[in-house]
Motif scaffolding. Structure first.
Motif, PDB file in Angstrom:
ATOM      1  N   GLN A 109       0.820  -1.210   0.000  1.00 53.74           N
ATOM      2  CA  GLN A 109       0.000   0.000   0.000  1.00 53.74           C
ATOM      3  C   GLN A 109       0.853   1.259   0.000  1.00 53.74           C
ATOM      4  N   HIS A 110       1.951   1.247   0.739  1.00 50.97           N
ATOM      5  CA  HIS A 110       2.782   2.449   0.898  1.00 50.97           C
ATOM      6  C   HIS A 110       4.104   2.335   0.141  1.00 50.97           C
ATOM      7  N   ALA A 111       4.131   1.479  -0.879  1.00 51.59           N
ATOM      8  CA  ALA A 111       5.367   1.232  -1.610  1.00 51.59           C
ATOM      9  C   ALA A 111       5.769   2.434  -2.464  1.00 51.59           C
ATOM     10  N   ASP A 112       7.072   2.638  -2.567  1.00 53.35           N
ATOM     11  CA  ASP A 112       7.602   3.534  -3.591  1.00 53.35           C
ATOM     12  C   ASP A 112       7.913   2.678  -4.818  1.00 53.35           C
ATOM     13  N   ALA A 113       8.431   3.296  -5.875  1.00 54.62           N
ATOM     14  CA  ALA A 113       8.645   2.569  -7.125  1.00 54.62           C
ATOM     15  C   ALA A 113       9.613   1.406  -6.947  1.00 54.62           C
ATOM     16  N   ALA A 114      10.679   1.614  -6.171  1.00 55.02           N
ATOM     17  CA  ALA A 114      11.669   0.555  -5.982  1.00 55.02           C
ATOM     18  C   ALA A 114      11.062  -0.627  -5.235  1.00 55.02           C
ATOM     19  N   THR A 115      10.306  -0.345  -4.184  1.00 53.20           N
ATOM     20  CA  THR A 115       9.660  -1.424  -3.421  1.00 53.20           C
ATOM     21  C   THR A 115       8.634  -2.156  -4.275  1.00 53.20           C
ATOM     22  N   TRP A 116       7.863  -1.392  -5.060  1.00 54.27           N
ATOM     23  CA  TRP A 116       6.868  -2.017  -5.939  1.00 54.27           C
ATOM     24  C   TRP A 116       7.545  -2.963  -6.922  1.00 54.27           C
ATOM     25  N   ASP A 117       8.681  -2.560  -7.452  1.00 53.05           N
ATOM     26  CA  ASP A 117       9.409  -3.428  -8.380  1.00 53.05           C
ATOM     27  C   ASP A 117       9.870  -4.710  -7.678  1.00 53.05           C
ATOM     28  N   GLN A 118      10.300  -4.576  -6.423  1.00 50.99           N
ATOM     29  CA  GLN A 118      10.705  -5.769  -5.664  1.00 50.99           C
ATOM     30  C   GLN A 118       9.518  -6.713  -5.455  1.00 50.99           C
ATOM     31  N   LEU A 119       8.354  -6.141  -5.112  1.00 50.83           N
ATOM     32  CA  LEU A 119       7.152  -6.954  -4.922  1.00 50.83           C
ATOM     33  C   LEU A 119       6.736  -7.610  -6.227  1.00 50.83           C
ATOM     34  N   HIS A 120       6.893  -6.870  -7.313  1.00 49.76           N
ATOM     35  CA  HIS A 120       6.553  -7.417  -8.626  1.00 49.76           C
ATOM     36  C   HIS A 120       7.450  -8.611  -8.957  1.00 49.76           C
ATOM     37  N   LEU A 121       8.728  -8.480  -8.693  1.00 45.89           N
ATOM     38  CA  LEU A 121       9.660  -9.582  -8.950  1.00 45.89           C
ATOM     39  C   LEU A 121       9.305 -10.801  -8.100  1.00 45.89           C
ATOM     40  N   ALA A 122       8.925 -10.568  -6.843  1.00 44.51           N
ATOM     41  CA  ALA A 122       8.548 -11.677  -5.962  1.00 44.51           C
ATOM     42  C   ALA A 122       7.296 -12.377  -6.488  1.00 44.51           C
ATOM     43  N   ALA A 123       6.360 -11.612  -7.009  1.00 44.12           N
ATOM     44  CA  ALA A 123       5.146 -12.207  -7.577  1.00 44.12           C
ATOM     45  C   ALA A 123       5.483 -13.037  -8.806  1.00 44.12           C
ATOM     46  N   ARG A 124       6.368 -12.517  -9.641  1.00 47.16           N
ATOM     47  CA  ARG A 124       6.725 -13.206 -10.878  1.00 47.16           C
ATOM     48  C   ARG A 124       7.438 -14.527 -10.588  1.00 47.16           C
ATOM     49  N   ALA A 181       0.551   6.714  -9.657  1.00 50.67           N
ATOM     50  CA  ALA A 181       1.328   6.267 -10.806  1.00 50.67           C
ATOM     51  C   ALA A 181       1.562   4.754 -10.756  1.00 50.67           C
ATOM     52  N   LEU A 182       1.812   4.233  -9.565  1.00 52.16           N
ATOM     53  CA  LEU A 182       2.009   2.791  -9.431  1.00 52.16           C
ATOM     54  C   LEU A 182       0.691   2.047  -9.645  1.00 52.16           C
ATOM     55  N   ALA A 183      -0.422   2.650  -9.229  1.00 55.24           N
ATOM     56  CA  ALA A 183      -1.726   2.040  -9.481  1.00 55.24           C
ATOM     57  C   ALA A 183      -1.974   1.922 -10.989  1.00 55.24           C
ATOM     58  N   MET A 184      -1.551   2.922 -11.756  1.00 59.17           N
ATOM     59  CA  MET A 184      -1.682   2.837 -13.209  1.00 59.17           C
ATOM     60  C   MET A 184      -0.800   1.731 -13.776  1.00 59.17           C
ATOM     61  N   ARG A 185       0.393   1.572 -13.216  1.00 57.19           N
ATOM     62  CA  ARG A 185       1.241   0.459 -13.650  1.00 57.19           C
ATOM     63  C   ARG A 185       0.574  -0.883 -13.377  1.00 57.19           C
ATOM     64  N   ALA A 186      -0.118  -0.979 -12.238  1.00 54.44           N
ATOM     65  CA  ALA A 186      -0.828  -2.217 -11.917  1.00 54.44           C
ATOM     66  C   ALA A 186      -1.949  -2.476 -12.926  1.00 54.44           C
ATOM     67  N   LEU A 187      -2.653  -1.428 -13.314  1.00 54.34           N
ATOM     68  CA  LEU A 187      -3.702  -1.583 -14.319  1.00 54.34           C
ATOM     69  C   LEU A 187      -3.116  -2.088 -15.640  1.00 54.34           C
ATOM     70  N   GLN A 188      -2.011  -1.515 -16.032  1.00 53.54           N
ATOM     71  CA  GLN A 188      -1.379  -1.934 -17.285  1.00 53.54           C
ATOM     72  C   GLN A 188      -0.877  -3.367 -17.196  1.00 53.54           C
ATOM     73  N   LEU A 189      -0.314  -3.733 -16.032  1.00 57.66           N
ATOM     74  CA  LEU A 189       0.153  -5.103 -15.831  1.00 57.66           C
ATOM     75  C   LEU A 189      -1.001  -6.093 -15.901  1.00 57.66           C
ATOM     76  N   ALA A 190      -2.162  -5.679 -15.394  1.00 63.09           N
ATOM     77  CA  ALA A 190      -3.323  -6.568 -15.365  1.00 63.09           C
ATOM     78  C   ALA A 190      -3.764  -6.996 -16.756  1.00 63.09           C
ATOM     79  N   LEU A 191      -3.478  -6.204 -17.772  1.00 62.73           N
ATOM     80  CA  LEU A 191      -3.903  -6.539 -19.126  1.00 62.73           C
ATOM     81  C   LEU A 191      -2.854  -7.329 -19.900  1.00 62.73           C
ATOM     82  N   THR A 192      -1.770  -7.691 -19.234  1.00 67.28           N
ATOM     83  CA  THR A 192      -0.803  -8.596 -19.853  1.00 67.28           C
ATOM     84  C   THR A 192      -1.157 -10.027 -19.461  1.00 67.28           C
ATOM     85  N   ASP A 193      -0.464 -10.981 -20.050  1.00 62.60           N
ATOM     86  CA  ASP A 193      -0.703 -12.386 -19.713  1.00 62.60           C
ATOM     87  C   ASP A 193       0.010 -12.809 -18.435  1.00 62.60           C
TER      88      ASP A 193
END
Length: 896
Positions: free
Chosen positions: A739-754, A776-788
């Protein structure tokens, strides 16, 4: 079908041919299908009735297609040259008809109506009345969303992608796999055999009776014939599965999971055994099938978490599997409740089925009530009976604004049937049952239910069939009360007069009005309202039935009066200001259920302008630290709701008011968080574990620096210390970090999910990426949601998660990518998905956006969820403008 785990923010979008396919109505009584002699609604011509389906199915998971041969035994009641049944996305290669007793076959010409989802078979000569065998060769498609026969992909233990197949037929999707009379009143028996890979397990409603190896290395599995049942209850699954089972009263109770996940289903298997014993006793009719499986599937649906297929319940993994190392107490309660709900359907829905979707609540309202009753009965230590108020509130939020509908509502289209699976059907249905059981008594209610089951086993009913049996068992006028609460919409309001105490008894006058949040001046409807009351601190109760809009009740003792004592009634209670003040001073001495009820009523009445909006804060301030954890959980939820209203104003540029409220809320909740701590104490009540989770979530939303810092510290420490975060708090802590992630933390969480290979955990991680406060990160999540990458069944959940904080952005994004959204949303959910994305908006422009979306994409008969969303948005705008200033004034005087 279980919906409680479905986010209120989700709902569908689409261009839907289904929405224009009307059902044919022979009789449309003004009060829906309230009478047993009303003709059953049907989409199909009358005169041909199926009695048995023999289905040979060959699925090909790799090509996402299947071939099938179906032979349906039919009874032709009158001469006809055509036979019309339901079919969707099926291609027929051959259709023949032959007398059931033997004789020459007749070929049929085939005409498919895609919009109506029907196929019509025409014969050169009329068919005389009699019994026939209708044989069909056809092919179909395997989808990627939970409608018809569909696939779910997931990473296997070796990292390679695995694919499993399942079916989901409720409400009108059996027609996607079987040409059929796909309506609940057309009950028939089913015999299924399948040709499948030899190494995979096939599961259906009944046990397999024969398995043979074919020359090409595949196997043919034949299942026993089912009892007479509706098409939507047929089930088939195929995959690399494992199964465990136990015997209960002669029934084999089993769980089926993907390979490697079976240990995580132990809790569900144990729960199912206890629930089956309870239900065999309660219903007075033993479960009639030889086995009852619960089949787990990876991923999720926007529409449901589990489905009650007779003998083969389907449940998404997040609602079935439990890893004791990381599971929360809330997980345990939800898994148990989901199992209790779906198993209740084995009687209420499967054995006895509503005649038509008008009476869907007979399935869902009753199963919801049984779920709550059974969870409380078999696990009293969980204290879940206090959740009854939350169920009632879920219904009343929808029922008190424009766009609501009766519990029993007339359904004319497939999409209207889809939309009937909502808070009114489930939560209001459950709440009305709870009220009526309290009115007639638990024994009389159970006796009526047993009589209903025995009278209508393997048949179809309308609501009055149930009321007839309850009234006979209870000797009270149940039908009239039930009609008031199920055949008209809305919420009664009971106004409480000034108490008068004489001879150690208190009498109060009661006046019935109607509680509505957005229709000031509306002429109130009339209800016969069962009312229970008591003196605060006393155990003695009195009851009465308010009729004709007025009544009175005399209660033993003198003192502050609690109306709706025990909170079984489906109505709001409005006290005079002096009497409310007296209750507020006695608040700490009230029973926890009544504390929660008073909090809920004062909050809702305050937002509606019927009492000061700040009254609920007086109760919050009066709540002692030692109050029941469920009461504090309710308070945390209430404070979070007010915070969200202020947050909407802050985004308009006024952050000062939000900060002042948040400071007050943190001051009330932070000491409680310090008291319960981050780790469970030996022997603590399960409700404390739930409170801990709620406090962390709400304090994170409020921006409490201490909670956010501690969650970050613990999460960082996990890299070197696996015990840094207690297992039951792991999801919660990760949620705060996301919830309170900055861009670097969000990228780390994304890598962990992947990199995550466990499907259940992987789905959770991707959903958390969408929970960020950063726009801005919420928009990235929306864009990620439309990928496979996240998986096709997770995309919609991610977008819905973004909509919890940024409804306007999520809605606009979905509109801009509508075709991609539709591919990721269950066909049965599309007409409501976008509406629910927008529901949390407080922007007046959203009203016009929703209207434009509905105009372009939905038939007028399919706009119920859009209309409800528009009403909710208008209500939020009005309430924020009118009520938040009252809270501002209270905070100026009371906040420390």
């Amino acid at each position: 079908m279980h919906r409680k785990l479905l986010s209120a923010a989700v709902a569908p979008a689409f261009t839907l041919a289904l929405a224009t396919a009307p059902f044919h109505v022979s009789a449309a009584p003004t009060r829906a299908s309230a009478t047993a002699n009303a003709d059953t609604t049907t989409q199909l011509p009358r005169g041909v009735v199926p009695t048995h389906y023999q289905i040979a199915l060959t699925p090909d998971a790799a090509t996402a297609s299947f071939g099938a041969h179906a032979v349906v035994t039919i009874n032709v009641a009158k001469a006809t040259s055509t036979i019309t049944l339901n079919a969707a996305e099926l291609k027929f290669s051959k259709v023949t008809l032959a007398p059931a007793a033997g004789g020459a076959e007749r070929d049929a010409s085939v005409a498919v109506d895609n919009d109506a989802q029907t196929a019509t078979f025409t014969f050169a000569q009329p068919i005389a009345p009699g019994m026939y065998r209708l044989a069909m060769d056809y092919t179909g498609v395997i989808g990627t969303q939970a409608v018809g026969l569909f696939s779910l992909d997931y990473p296997g233990a070796d990292g390679k992608r695995q694919r499993a197949l399942y079916t989901q037929f409720e409400n009108s999707d059996a027609r996607r796999m079987i040409p059929s009379w796909d309506e609940p009143a057309y009950k028939a028996s089913f015999a299924l055999d399948v040709v499948v890979p030899a190494a995979q397990m096939a599961v259906s409603n009944m046990p397999a009776t024969k398995t043979e190896t074919l020359p090409d290395g595949r196997k043919r599995v034949s299942f026993a014939t089912t009892p007479k049942m509706s098409t939507y209850l047929l089930f088939f699954a195929l995959g690399d599965f494992e199964r465990a089972a136990a015997k209960v009263h002669g029934t084999e109770v089993g769980v089926v999971t993907r390979r490697g996940a079976l240990p995580q289903a132990k809790f569900a298997l144990d729960a199912s055994q206890a629930i089956l014993r309870e239900y065999n006793d309660y219903f007075g009719v033993r479960y009639p099938l030889p086995k009852l499986d619960n089949v787990a599937g990876a991923g999720r649906s926007q529409f449901f978490s589990a489905m009650e297929n007779w003998g083969a319940i389907f449940t998404f993994e997040y609602a079935l599997l439990l890893d004791p190392a990381i599971a929360t107490q809330h997980d345990r309660e939800e898994i148990f409740a989901t199992a209790a709900h779906e198993m209740a359907h084995q009687w209420f829905g499967d054995l006895v089925t509503m005649r038509w979707w008008d009476d869907l609540w007979l399935n869902e309202g009753f199963a919801s009530w049984m779920e709550s009753r059974t969870t409380a009965r078999l696990h009293p230590e969980w204290n879940t009976h206090l959740g009854a108020v939350g169920v009632r509130e879920s219904a009343m939020r929808r029922d008190a604004i424009a766009g609501t509908h009766p519990v029993v509502q007339h359904v004319e289209t497939v999409e209207q049937a889809n939309q009937a699976f909502d808070e009114i059907t489930y939560s209001k249905g459950e709440s009305v049952i709870r009220m009526l059981e309290a009115y007639v008594g638990a024994n009389a209610w159970r006796n009526g239910v047993r009589a209903y089951m025995q009278a209508h086993a393997y048949g179809n009913t309308v609501s009055d069939d149930l009321w007839k049996q309850i009234e006979k068992a209870a000797g009270k006028p149940v039908t009239a009360i039930a009609h008031d609460f199920t055949l008209q919409p809305g919420v009664p309001l009971i106004k409480v007069g000034e108490p008068a105490c004489r001879n150690n008894a208190t009498t109060v006058a009661l006046t019935q009005a109607e509680f509505t949040r957005d229709r000031a001046g509306k002429a109130p409807l009339a209800w016969r309202v069962p009312v229970i009351a008591q003196i605060a601190g006393s155990k003695n109760q009195a009851s009465t039935l308010v009729t004709g809009g007025k009544g009175a009740i005399t209660i033993p003792g003198c003192g502050a009066v609690i109306v709706n004592a025990g909170q079984s009634g489906y109505y709001r209670t409005l006290y005079a200001s002096a009497d409310f003040a007296q209750l507020a001073t006695r608040f700490a001495s009230l029973a926890p259920i009544d504390q929660i009820g008073l909090l809920a009523d004062s909050s809702a009445l305050g937002l509606a302008g019927l009492q000061p909006a700040s009254d609920v804060l007086d109760l919050v301030k009066a709540t002692p630290a030692g109050a029941d954890p469920a009461v504090w959980t309710r308070i945390a939820v209430l404070l979070d709701g007010v915070h969200n209203r202020y947050r909407e104003q802050a985004r308009g540029g006024d952050a000062t008011r939000q900060k002042r409220f948040d400071t007050f809320a943190i001051a009330r909740l932070a000491p409680l968080m310090a008291q319960v701590g981050w780790a469970a104490r030996p022997g603590e009540a399960s409700s404390v574990a739930n409170l801990r989770e709620e406090l962390v979530n709400v304090l994170s939303n409020l921006g409490d620096a201490n909670v956010i810092a501690e969650a970050r510290r613990r999460y960082a420490a996990l890299a070197t210390d696996a015990s840094a975060v207690p297992g039951p708090l792991r999801k919660t802590v990760m949620g705060v970090v996301a919830q309170h992630a900055d861009a670097a933390t969000w990228d780390q969480l994304h890598l962990a999910a992947r990199n995550e290979t466990t499907p259940l955990v992987r789905d959770q991680r991707y959903t958390l990426l969408a929970a960020t406060e950063d726009r801005a990160l919420a928009m990235r999540a929306l864009q990620l949601a439309l990928t496979d990458e996240p998986g096709l069944t997770i995309s919609a959940a991610m977008i819905s998660e973004v909509a919890l904080r940024y409804p306007d952005m999520a809605f606009d994004f979905a509109i801009a990518h509508l075709a991609q959204i539709n591919a990721r949303v269950d066909a049965s959910s599309r007409s409501r998905y976008l509406a629910r994305l927008a529901t949390g908006s407080s922007d007046p422009a959203m009203v016009d956006k929703l209207g434009a979306y509905a105009q372009a994409n939905l038939a007028p008969s399919s706009r119920g969820d859009v209309e409800a969303a528009i009403a909710a948005i208008k209500d939020r705008i009005q309430v924020n403008a009118a009520r938040l200033p009252e809270i501002d004034a209270w905070l100026a005087q009371n906040a420390q």
